[in-house]
Write a protein that holds these residues in place. Structure first.
Motif, PDB file in Angstrom:
ATOM      1  N   TYR A 102       0.919  -1.267   0.150  1.00  0.00           N
ATOM      2  CA  TYR A 102      -0.099  -0.026  -0.058  1.00  0.00           C
ATOM      3  C   TYR A 102       1.221   1.388  -0.170  1.00  0.00           C
ATOM      4  CZ  TYR A 102      -3.180   4.057   1.609  1.00  0.00           C
ATOM      5  OH  TYR A 102      -3.824   5.485   1.919  1.00  0.00           O
ATOM      6  N   CYS A 103       2.093   1.381   0.576  1.00  0.00           N
ATOM      7  CA  CYS A 103       2.996   2.479   0.961  1.00  0.00           C
ATOM      8  C   CYS A 103       2.824   2.860  -0.351  1.00  0.00           C
ATOM      9  CB  CYS A 103       4.257   2.618   1.951  1.00  0.00           C
ATOM     10  SG  CYS A 103       3.334   2.198   3.856  1.00  0.00           S
ATOM     11  N   ILE A 104       3.878   1.814  -0.694  1.00  0.00           N
ATOM     12  CA  ILE A 104       5.135   2.388  -2.566  1.00  0.00           C
ATOM     13  C   ILE A 104       3.849   2.723  -3.092  1.00  0.00           C
ATOM     14  CG2 ILE A 104       4.570  -0.211  -3.698  1.00  0.00           C
ATOM     15  CD1 ILE A 104       7.754   1.985  -3.108  1.00  0.00           C
ATOM     16  N   THR A 105       2.172   1.830  -3.802  1.00  0.00           N
ATOM     17  CA  THR A 105       1.359   2.679  -4.144  1.00  0.00           C
ATOM     18  C   THR A 105       0.999   3.835  -3.624  1.00  0.00           C
ATOM     19  OG1 THR A 105       0.084   0.282  -3.987  1.00  0.00           O
ATOM     20  CG2 THR A 105      -0.952   1.920  -5.031  1.00  0.00           C
ATOM     21  N   ARG A 106       1.122   4.632  -2.378  1.00  0.00           N
ATOM     22  CA  ARG A 106       0.790   5.582  -2.492  1.00  0.00           C
ATOM     23  C   ARG A 106       1.697   6.852  -2.331  1.00  0.00           C
ATOM     24  NH1 ARG A 106      -2.476   8.557  -2.406  1.00  0.00           N
ATOM     25  NH2 ARG A 106      -2.972  10.005  -0.024  1.00  0.00           N
ATOM     26  N   ALA A 107       2.998   6.561  -2.400  1.00  0.00           N
ATOM     27  CA  ALA A 107       4.210   7.272  -2.776  1.00  0.00           C
ATOM     28  C   ALA A 107       4.371   7.734  -4.008  1.00  0.00           C
ATOM     29  CB  ALA A 107       5.560   6.179  -2.607  1.00  0.00           C
ATOM     30  N   PHE A 108       3.671   6.188  -5.049  1.00  0.00           N
ATOM     31  CA  PHE A 108       3.991   7.005  -6.198  1.00  0.00           C
ATOM     32  C   PHE A 108       2.887   7.688  -6.641  1.00  0.00           C
ATOM     33  CE2 PHE A 108       6.729   3.386  -6.771  1.00  0.00           C
ATOM     34  CZ  PHE A 108       7.748   4.288  -7.679  1.00  0.00           C
ATOM     35  N   GLN A 109       1.956   7.979  -6.045  1.00  0.00           N
ATOM     36  CA  GLN A 109       0.836   8.212  -6.036  1.00  0.00           C
ATOM     37  C   GLN A 109       1.266  10.010  -6.284  1.00  0.00           C
ATOM     38  OE1 GLN A 109      -2.869   6.898  -4.096  1.00  0.00           O
ATOM     39  NE2 GLN A 109      -3.644   5.751  -6.360  1.00  0.00           N
ATOM     40  N   VAL A 110       2.023  10.388  -4.458  1.00  0.00           N
ATOM     41  CA  VAL A 110       1.636  11.631  -3.823  1.00  0.00           C
ATOM     42  C   VAL A 110       3.200  12.597  -4.516  1.00  0.00           C
ATOM     43  CG1 VAL A 110       0.421  11.766  -2.078  1.00  0.00           C
ATOM     44  CG2 VAL A 110       2.746  10.781  -1.638  1.00  0.00           C
TER      45      VAL A 110
END
Length: 266
Positions: free
Chosen positions: A198-206
């Motif tokens: 989840y964190c790596i996905t969110r990182a690429f979003q922000v």
């Protein structure tokens, strides 16, 4: 660390089964809170294909950390952007510019330095980890396509519900009942596996890729320190040099592509 500890008492398929089961239970709680419409999909077949490769990547990675020094596994894992660049050219039809070509050459050079073919026999476990990196690259390319139509929660839900039987079926043939001492590690595998995804996905979003990838590479020195203090693993110079070359190629390619994106949007 949890995967390494569990490998002493159970096989890789069983570890992956517990990982998927715990992550699925957590995901279902979030789905129930957000609404089942969050997991609506018209690309179920694509989810299945993506998760076959993702499961293969996880299997090779968990098997690798039970057989190789932790830092070696992580260094070889960072060939994922190289395979992803090649796949983007072949599957997505993206252009193979000089920066991508340099990243590929640096990546392959770094792998050769780490594996030291000719100096000694290449450890089959290292080849398994490289295969895992390729599978992860296929999964990441697939995820890039899926984010255009699928919600993150749906990707996580189908990831775990598909991978659970993929691990459970072969695991039952050599199932080992976990002990009470295994329970904390089992919980850690499930919770951190889901949260890191989840964190790596969110990182690429922000944040842009130029920010995320170099920070992600910090896992290598961190795991080297952990391997040294917890498992008395030595850090070979060949591993350090190879990892630096792999990182340098990836970093240059990321900076170049960030520049192209800036020109395209300005």
């Amino acid at each position: 660390i949890a995967g390494r500890e569990l490998a002493d008492t159970m096989n890789t398929f069983e570890i992956l089964t517990f990982r998927s089961a715990i992550a699925l239970a957590i995901t279902v709680v979030f789905v129930m809170h957000s609404g089942w419409h969050e997991i609506k999909t018209e690309r179920l077949r694509f989810h299945f294909v993506r998760n076959l490769f993702h499961f293969g990547g996880q299997f090779g990675w968990f098997l690798g950390i039970s057989l190789l020094p932790l830092a070696t596994v992580f260094a070889l894992e960072f060939t994922i952007p190289i395979w992803a660049a090649l796949l983007a050219v072949v599957i997505l039809g993206e252009r193979l510019h000089h920066a991508r070509l340099l990243a590929i050459v640096c990546g392959l050079t770094g792998v050769v330095i780490i594996l030291k073919p000719g100096a000694n026999v290449v450890d089959p476990a290292a080849l398994i980890v490289i295969g895992a990196a390729f599978c992860y690259a296929v999964a990441y390319i697939s995820t890039k396509s899926m984010t255009k139509t699928e919600r993150p929660l749906a990707i996580l839900f189908y990831m775990n519900i598909i991978q659970l039987p993929l691990g459970l079926v072969p695991a039952v043939f050599s199932w080992v009942a976990p002990t009470m001492g295994d329970v904390p590690w089992i919980l850690m595998v499930g919770v951190t596996g889901l949260s890191s995804h989840y964190c790596i996905t969110r990182a690429f979003q922000v944040a842009d890729t130029l920010t995320v990838i170099p920070i992600d590479f910090l896992r290598l020195p961190l795991i080297a320190i952990i391997g040294y203090f917890f498992y008395s693993e030595t850090l070979e110079m060949a591993l350090v040099v190879g990892a630096i070359i792999i990182f340098a190629g990836n970093y240059y390619n990321i900076r170049y592509e960030a520049g192209l994106l800036k020109k395209a949007t300005s």
